[in-house]
Design an enzyme around this catalytic site. Structure first.
Site, mmCIF file in Angstrom:
data_model
loop_
_atom_site.group_PDB
_atom_site.id
_atom_site.type_symbol
_atom_site.label_atom_id
_atom_site.label_comp_id
_atom_site.label_asym_id
_atom_site.label_seq_id
_atom_site.Cartn_x
_atom_site.Cartn_y
_atom_site.Cartn_z
ATOM 1 C CG HIS A 236 -1.949 0.981 1.190
ATOM 2 N ND1 HIS A 236 -1.675 2.491 1.406
ATOM 3 C CD2 HIS A 236 -3.253 0.652 0.805
ATOM 4 C CE1 HIS A 236 -3.079 2.973 1.152
ATOM 5 N NE2 HIS A 236 -3.909 2.178 0.818
ATOM 6 N NE ARG A 279 -6.005 -0.932 -0.389
ATOM 7 C CZ ARG A 279 -6.838 -1.778 0.637
ATOM 8 N NH1 ARG A 279 -6.597 -3.031 0.515
ATOM 9 N NH2 ARG A 279 -7.798 -1.300 1.106
ATOM 10 C CE LYS A 282 -9.604 -0.355 -2.597
ATOM 11 N NZ LYS A 282 -10.113 -0.710 -1.613
ATOM 12 C CG ASP A 285 -7.715 9.266 -1.771
ATOM 13 O OD1 ASP A 285 -7.459 10.291 -1.912
ATOM 14 O OD2 ASP A 285 -7.937 8.430 -0.915
ATOM 15 C CB CYS A 287 -4.467 11.113 0.554
ATOM 16 S SG CYS A 287 -4.927 9.660 0.507
ATOM 17 C CE1 TYR A 288 -3.525 6.010 -0.426
ATOM 18 C CE2 TYR A 288 -5.124 5.825 -2.090
ATOM 19 C CZ TYR A 288 -4.595 5.707 -0.772
ATOM 20 O OH TYR A 288 -5.365 4.853 0.192
ATOM 21 C CG ASP A 340 -10.642 10.163 -2.217
ATOM 22 O OD1 ASP A 340 -10.793 10.296 -3.492
ATOM 23 O OD2 ASP A 340 -11.477 9.352 -1.561
ATOM 24 C CG ASP A 347 -10.540 15.458 4.305
ATOM 25 O OD1 ASP A 347 -9.356 15.238 4.278
ATOM 26 O OD2 ASP A 347 -11.223 14.454 3.688
ATOM 27 C CG HIS A 350 -8.463 14.050 1.251
ATOM 28 N ND1 HIS A 350 -9.058 13.228 2.173
ATOM 29 C CD2 HIS A 350 -8.094 12.460 0.380
ATOM 30 C CE1 HIS A 350 -9.174 11.847 2.132
ATOM 31 N NE2 HIS A 350 -8.252 11.476 1.046
HETATM 32 C C1 LIG Z 1 2.878 8.401 9.176
HETATM 33 C C2 LIG Z 1 1.622 7.751 8.815
HETATM 34 C C3 LIG Z 1 0.695 7.523 10.245
HETATM 35 C C4 LIG Z 1 1.134 7.193 7.786
HETATM 36 C C5 LIG Z 1 0.060 6.701 7.429
HETATM 37 C C6 LIG Z 1 0.246 6.254 6.029
HETATM 38 C C7 LIG Z 1 -1.202 5.641 5.250
HETATM 39 C C8 LIG Z 1 -1.981 6.581 4.798
HETATM 40 C C9 LIG Z 1 -1.578 4.281 5.431
HETATM 41 C C10 LIG Z 1 -2.898 3.894 4.836
HETATM 42 C C11 LIG Z 1 -3.471 2.758 5.460
HETATM 43 C C12 LIG Z 1 -4.593 2.104 4.550
HETATM 44 C C13 LIG Z 1 -4.548 0.568 4.281
HETATM 45 C C14 LIG Z 1 -5.376 2.700 4.045
HETATM 46 C C15 LIG Z 1 -6.367 1.798 3.200
HETATM 47 O O1 LIG Z 1 -7.508 2.471 3.248
HETATM 48 P P1 LIG Z 1 -8.581 2.376 2.248
HETATM 49 O O2 LIG Z 1 -8.967 0.903 1.990
HETATM 50 O O3 LIG Z 1 -9.847 3.183 2.706
HETATM 51 O O4 LIG Z 1 -8.330 3.108 0.836
HETATM 52 P P2 LIG Z 1 -7.736 2.254 -0.656
HETATM 53 O O5 LIG Z 1 -8.982 1.831 -1.100
HETATM 54 O O6 LIG Z 1 -7.410 3.533 -1.532
HETATM 55 O O7 LIG Z 1 -6.500 1.414 -0.224
HETATM 56 ZN ZN LIG Z 2 -7.403 9.606 0.846
#
Ligand SMILES: CC(C)=CCC/C(C)=C/CC/C(C)=C/COP(=O)(O)OP(=O)(O)O
Ligand SMILES: [Zn+2]
Length: 413
Positions: A236, A279, A282, A285, A287-288, A340, A347, A350
């Site tokens: 991820h 990942r 998916k 977004d 934030c990525y 996002d 928010d 993001h």
């Molecule tokens: C320093 C620090 C604390 C860093 C955090 C890093 C970070 C953003 C980790 C993500 C964790 C995670 C598995 C999200 C999946 O969310 P989802 O399933 O809602 O999103 P997706 O479908 O985009 O994977």
């Molecule tokens: Zn996000």
């Protein structure tokens, strides 16, 4: 007008849409909906340009609105933020870092008030909790230290009890060198990154604190090339950033398979949307933009140390223009703040990570100093962010200088 200045105006842009119509799954249907809404944003922008080609500069980062949204958040949060009551240092960090990237100064009064608030979040046994009186947790500890370094005054730096922070980090360490997020809490790669980041910034890093940590981190790299939260978990972007940044902080990046990480990260940029997914299979977004986009300066740094002759001296290894278009066209909320994807609400999280990713995409620091690539109006240019800590480069230099003059706990240095 240079009609191809923007990627979304290219003739082959539509053909980059995914085509899973024959065997739709829940995931491919969702992907189709996102492509529809992103496509509508790009088409609306294209139509505005066709009406008036002088509007090329219309692709603007709405600084004024974003600053207003962020400044209001420092004073008042709506009820929808109640669920983040255990993440108040994070709210400080997201807002302060966003304002800093936008080069928006704070008043001396604001700086003192926020420093005092963060001091109230610090725990008697070291580390910071999610709010006053809450237990110490590595994630708000990372956020609080970053926020205090962004504030950058002696008053802010002095909030951090470094001796107590050191003993707190030692207490979070597991026998093998991983880190739990809090007493009795989960062990994952965020812990290693948060611990390494605050230890490096505040100059409390010792070999004993991180003995075995790099070896544990590389166990989290998966067959795909990215890192999972702990050994055996799915790759991820959030965890990959934590893994690589922590390895760099611990000076052991050579232990991971950087080519595999590079290949995986490159393939997380969406060909149609321009932004990143977190990942495989998916959705895009905003934030990525940082969690994945921010890995490129780190990968570049590691490859440059290996004297990779094929390494570009001009660009990061991703499409910087496409990412900027995604953020500017699809992620700006009309009333300020970023989000996002189209249809989601704005928010502070993001806003922070869209702006951080935008900054990475605008600044190339792998060749000659200060190469910038600004899509749209030149005034969109943000301040550069330090890709390891994700605070301004100036704030990280200032904090590192201040703390390097202080002794490392438990040593004579
Ligand atoms: C320093 C620090 C604390 C860093 C955090 C890093 C970070 C953003 C980790 C993500 C964790 C995670 C598995 C999200 C999946 O969310 P989802 O399933 O809602 O999103 P997706 O479908 O985009 O994977
Ligand atoms: Zn996000």
């Amino acid at each position: 007008m240079d009609a191809f200045k923007f990627r979304c105006l290219k003739p082959n842009f539509e053909s980059e849409r995914s085509n899973d119509d024959n065997f739709p799954t829940a995931t491919s249907l969702e992907q189709g909906c996102v492509e529809d809404s992103v496509g509508q944003m790009y088409t609306a922008f294209k139509n505005r340009l066709e009406l008036d080609s002088d509007l090329l500069d219309e692709l603007v980062l709405d600084r004024k609105m974003h600053v207003a949204f962020l400044k209001k958040g420092l004073i008042h949060l709506s009820q929808s933020y109640e669920c983040l009551d255990a993440s108040r240092p994070w709210l400080c960090y997201w807002i302060l870092h966003s304002l800093d990237l936008l080069d928006e100064p704070l008043t001396d009064g604001d700086i003192s008030e926020i420093s005092n608030f963060l001091a109230n979040c610090q725990c008697p046994d070291g580390g910071f909790g999610g709010g006053p009186g809450q237990v110490a947790h590595l994630a708000p500890t990372y956020a609080a230290v970053n926020a205090l370094c962004i504030l950058g005054t002696e008053e802010a730096y002095k909030v951090i009890n470094r001796d107590k922070l050191y003993s707190y980090l030692l207490r979070m360490r597991t026998l093998e060198g991983a880190f739990k997020m809090h007493d009795g809490g989960e062990v994952d790669i965020r812990g290693a990154y948060c611990a390494a980041s605050v230890a490096r910034l505040t100059n409390i890093m010792t070999p004993a604190l991180f003995d075995g940590t790099p070896e544990w981190i590389v166990m989290c790299q998966t067959y795909e090339g990215g890192f999972g939260g702990c050994p055996g978990m799915e790759a991820h972007g959030g965890y990959s950033f934590c893994g690589l940044a922590a390895l760099i902080l611990l000076e052991h990046a050579k232990l991971c398979n950087i080519q595999a990480l590079q290949r995986w990260t490159v393939n997380k940029q969406m060909s149609y949307e321009g932004g990143f997914q977190g990942r495989s299979n998916k959705l895009v977004d905003g934030c990525y933009s940082f969690w994945q986009g921010g890995a490129f300066p780190l990968i570049h740094m590691v490859l440059a140390m290996e004297v990779d002759k094929a390494l570009s001296a001009e660009r990061w290894l991703f499409n910087q223009e496409a990412l900027q278009e995604y953020i500017l066209i699809c992620c700006q909320a009309p009333g300020g703040g970023l989000l996002d994807k189209p249809g989601k609400t704005r928010d502070f999280y993001h806003t922070c990570y869209c702006l951080s990713g935008l900054s990475v995409a605008q600044h190339f620091a792998g060749g000659k100093i200060g190469d910038t690539f600004v899509v749209g109006h030149q005034k969109n240019l943000l301040k550069p962010t330090h890709p390891v800590f994700n605070i301004g480069v100036d704030a990280s230099v200032h904090a590192t200088l201040y703390f390097s003059a202080l002794p490392v706990p438990g040593t004579s240095q």
